[in-house]
Design a protein around this motif. Structure first.
Motif: not given
Length: 350
Positions: A102-107
């Motif tokens: 989730v954090g990777g996609a957001l970044l």
């Protein structure tokens, strides 16, 4: 145009084979290695698609401007600025955002948005100078390429280089900030990146061919008096054209930083995608859809040329010369066509 491109490529390869043979090397081995280097193995195909992805994106950025009558020769600089914006966004926000998928996609999303904003803003500068100061956009965009590389190098080297690093690189992006590796087991290519390029082609084509905004861009670039008579502000349209082109160039930099590098480094060492994209766009007649096959052709030539450089005892200058012949043969018909249209000697536009 497709037939012209195929015939021009075949003629250039034939002439290149003659030059290779005259230089004392095996012409058959040279040509076969060029083809094998582009399509001969799974890894080679992945590398070809990687190069093609970048050339398609950069080619669309060039095509947006050229199709609207504005010469954006600064795609390389906007590509550099966009990738840098992506790197800074990811590195500064990674510590405060969740980790994992989730954090990777957001970044990734935030990095892409930052790249498009930065690329568009950087391209808007020569657009403003052309619209309101009558500055030649060819000169200003070329100069801004060098300014982008110099400034980004300085910032990376002075402020973002990790302690003890031997080269002017930033820190690596977190492991979870990357495009998923699908189909091809490659560390520097993902079909997600290719999908982004193809989606960009479709979006740009629809905007340019099916919306009033795109119609205004093309009309203002080629028939400024008619556009002004219909209520379009030509000056604002020039700025909008450059901004739109720069946004696509910035997206190219984001894909390069996330999919290929995984960090950011000295821009002077980057491939010259922004300059090669000019030939890609010319071959495609500045049509966003035509950029796809043109980008695949140039990506295959790039991959094949690099393969020859690693595997055959052939001077790199000879390899570059043969690849340059292909580029020249393929792009020249379109150059003659454009010259004919501008001088009134080209007949109709079919």
């Amino acid at each position: 145009r497709f037939a012209i491109a195929v015939a021009a490529t075949a003629m250039a390869l034939a002439l290149g084979a003659v030059i290779v043979a005259a230089s004392g090397y095996d012409a058959v081995e040279f040509v076969s290695s060029l083809v094998y280097g582009a399509f001969g193995s799974r890894a080679n195909v992945a590398f070809t698609l990687r190069q093609s992805t970048m050339l398609i994106l950069a080619g669309v950025a060039v095509a947006v401007a050229f199709r609207s009558g504005v010469f954006n020769i600064g795609v390389q600089g906007q590509f550099v600025v966009g990738g840098f914006a992506t790197a800074v966004t990811i590195l500064f926000l990674a510590p405060v955002l969740p980790t994992g998928a989730v954090g990777g996609a957001l970044l990734v999303v935030l990095g892409v948005v930052a790249a498009m904003v930065a690329g568009g803003a950087y391209a808007a500068l020569p657009g403003l100078m052309k619209a309101y100061a009558d500055a030649n956009e060819v000169i200003t965009t070329i100069m801004l390429n060098f300014i982008a590389s110099g400034v980004v190098f300085f910032v990376v080297d002075r402020y973002l280089r990790p302690a003890g690093a031997s080269a002017p690189n930033t820190e690596q992006f977190p492991d979870y900030v990357q495009f998923p590796s699908l189909v091809f087991d490659s560390a520097s290519f993902s079909v997600i990146g290719l999908g982004v390029a193809l989606a960009t082609v479709v979006v740009v084509y629809v905007v340019m061919a099916r919306t009033r905004f795109g119609y205004d861009l093309v009309t203002s670039g080629h028939q400024e008096p008619a556009a002004a008579y219909s209520g379009v502000d030509p000056k604002q349209t020039v700025v909008a054209t450059m901004t739109f082109s720069g946004m696509v160039a910035g997206l190219t930099g984001a894909v390069f930083a996330i999919m290929i590098l995984g960090y950011y480094s000295d821009p002077s060492t980057f491939p010259r995608f922004g300059f090669d994209a000019i030939a890609v766009s010319l071959l495609a007649a500045n049509n966003p859809l035509g950029v796809v096959p043109a980008g695949l052709l140039f990506g295959g030539l790039d991959a094949g040329g690099q393969y020859i450089g690693f595997t055959l005892d052939v001077p790199p200058e000879l390899v570059d010369g043969v690849v340059g012949l292909v580029v020249l043969f393929v792009a020249t018909p379109e150059l003659f066509r454009m010259a004919g249209k501008r001088t009134g000697l080209g007949g109709d536009d079919r």
